[in-house]
Design an enzyme around this catalytic site. Structure first.
Site, short mmCIF file in Angstrom:
data_model
loop_
_atom_site.label_atom_id
_atom_site.label_comp_id
_atom_site.label_asym_id
_atom_site.label_seq_id
_atom_site.Cartn_x
_atom_site.Cartn_y
_atom_site.Cartn_z
N GLY A 1 0.81 -1.21 0.00
CA GLY A 1 0.00 0.00 0.00
C GLY A 1 0.84 1.25 0.00
N ALA A 2 1.91 1.24 -0.81
CA ALA A 2 2.90 2.34 -0.76
C ALA A 2 2.58 3.49 -1.68
CB ALA A 2 4.28 1.78 -1.10
N ASN A 3 1.44 3.47 -2.36
CA ASN A 3 1.16 4.53 -3.32
C ASN A 3 0.52 5.77 -2.70
OD1 ASN A 3 -1.14 2.32 -3.50
ND2 ASN A 3 -2.13 4.29 -3.91
N SER A 4 0.09 5.69 -1.42
CA SER A 4 -0.54 6.85 -0.80
C SER A 4 -0.44 6.77 0.71
CB SER A 4 -2.02 6.95 -1.21
OG SER A 4 -2.74 5.83 -0.71
N GLY A 5 -0.76 7.89 1.36
CA GLY A 5 -0.85 7.93 2.82
C GLY A 5 0.43 7.56 3.54
N ILE A 6 0.28 6.87 4.64
CA ILE A 6 1.41 6.47 5.46
C ILE A 6 2.36 5.56 4.69
CG2 ILE A 6 2.05 5.14 7.51
CD1 ILE A 6 -0.47 6.17 8.84
N TYR B 1 -13.36 -3.63 10.75
CA TYR B 1 -12.05 -2.98 10.78
C TYR B 1 -11.35 -3.27 12.10
CZ TYR B 1 -8.49 0.68 10.71
OH TYR B 1 -7.31 1.35 10.76
#
Length: 367
Positions: free
Chosen positions: A126-131, A286
């Site tokens: 999930g490295a394309n956005s946010g943290i 979640y």
């Protein structure tokens, strides 16, 4: 008695400058009086700096004996030693470490400052956005070879280009990873194995929040599979590489909300983790996935520590405003309202700020 307008005893009065000798001793120069001294002009402390210079820095000595420093990454020259932020205080003839403090205003780059991660291979899901993006960016800017494991390769390439624009020589690799499809998780692991690269840090960051009830192609509830099951399977598929790598570590991004669930060893079941629509609650799904993250990280430590694998789990900060709220307008409103009182990934100049606690684990455990 002179009175200086300052809120900190470590802040220098006007006309003073902090410098470092070739041996690492800190001294203070008063340009008005043309004198130098070892003691801080306000606190009277003596300090010393130790360790290597941060990644990309070089120390030089001018013809007149003046020591200066070159930041090759940003093409800047300064007389200030970049290690001064981590100085050691002399007390009773000995030196004791002054611990660097991190808070909500600390950027990821500040936390990892001084770490040379050259030759470290890192995977960030999930490295394309946010943290995830800021984690990948920070590690890449410190010399690590970073693999951006992303479901959306279009956004992944945009992330790569953003980091490359800041540091053209950054070592980045984009690989497709869809945690909602276990077959692609295995494909990712197989493709990575073919590269014959080690894994020094595996960061399980990707996650979704407040999804409507959705089943994946594998038949599991999407929040559960994306946040936990996909990562679980990824670790199993990469376990052989992790065992063969030097000082590998697994870093799992969980959340404080893992506390708000009744999930335990007596109630856990597939029906609870992947319930039918009539029993599905997005926030509970979640929270349960985050509890699974915690339990998984602890179990990884218990089982894999004997192979030299370190497992850490972290809480990145409360209600950080990222694109994770995109699935329901109400969450966007809530996160926007509390943004002034919570941690933020946005800082002046559109650079992104990560939660300091998460990267602190990396900063103090990376050799």
């Amino acid at each position: 008695m002179d009175v200086y307008d300052t809120d900190s005893e470590d802040e220098l009065p006007a006309g003073w400058e902090e410098r470092v000798t070739l041996e690492g001793r800190v001294y203070y120069a008063n340009h008005s009086l043309r004198k130098t001294q070892w003691e801080h002009p306000l606190s009277g402390k003596k300090k010393y700096v130790a360790g290597e210079l941060p990644y990309g820095w070089e120390r030089k000595v001018a013809e007149d004996g003046q020591v200066y420093f070159i930041d090759h990454i940003n093409s800047k020259t300064t007389y200030t030693d970049p290690r001064l932020a981590f100085a050691i205080e002399e007390k009773d003839g000995r030196f004791r470490e002054i611990k660097q403090r991190f808070d909500a205003g600390t950027s990821a780059l500040q936390v990892v400052k001084g770490r040379d991660l050259t030759d470290n291979y890192v995977i960030v899901t999930g490295a394309n956005s946010g943290i995830g993006f800021e984690t990948a960016r920070t590690l890449a800017l410190h010399g690590a070879h970073v693999v951006l494991a992303c479901r959306n390769t279009t956004k992944g390439w945009a992330a790569v280009k953003a980091i490359k624009k800041e540091r053209p020589q950054a070592e980045l690799e984009l690989m497709c990873l869809d945690l909602c499809r276990l077959s692609t998780v295995k494909e990712f692991a197989d493709q990575y194995r073919e590269k014959h690269w080690p894994i020094h840090i595996l960061i399980l960051n990707a996650g979704v929040f407040s999804l409507p009830h959705t089943l994946t192609d594998d038949g599991y509830e999407a929040t559960f599979q994306t946040n936990h099951l996909g990562h679980y399977y990824l670790v199993l598929c990469l376990l052989g590489i992790l065992k063969e790598s030097e000082s590998p570590r697994i870093v799992t991004v969980s959340a404080e909300s893992h506390r708000f669930t009744n999930l335990n060893d007596k109630t856990i079941s597939e029906e609870q983790l992947s319930p039918p629509p009539e029993y599905y609650r997005a926030i509970l799904a979640y929270n349960q996935s985050k509890m699974c993250n915690v339990l998984f990280a602890l179990e990884c430590h218990r089982r894999f520590a004997k192979f030299g694998i370190t497992s850490n789990v972290l809480h990145p900060g409360n209600v950080i405003s990222t694109n994770i709220t995109r699935h329901w307008w109400l969450w966007k409103v809530i996160f926007t309202m509390v943004r002034p009182f919570a941690k933020s990934k946005v800082r002046k100049g559109s650079k992104i700020r990560n939660a300091a606690e998460g990267l602190e684990i990396l900063a103090y455990k990376i050799p």
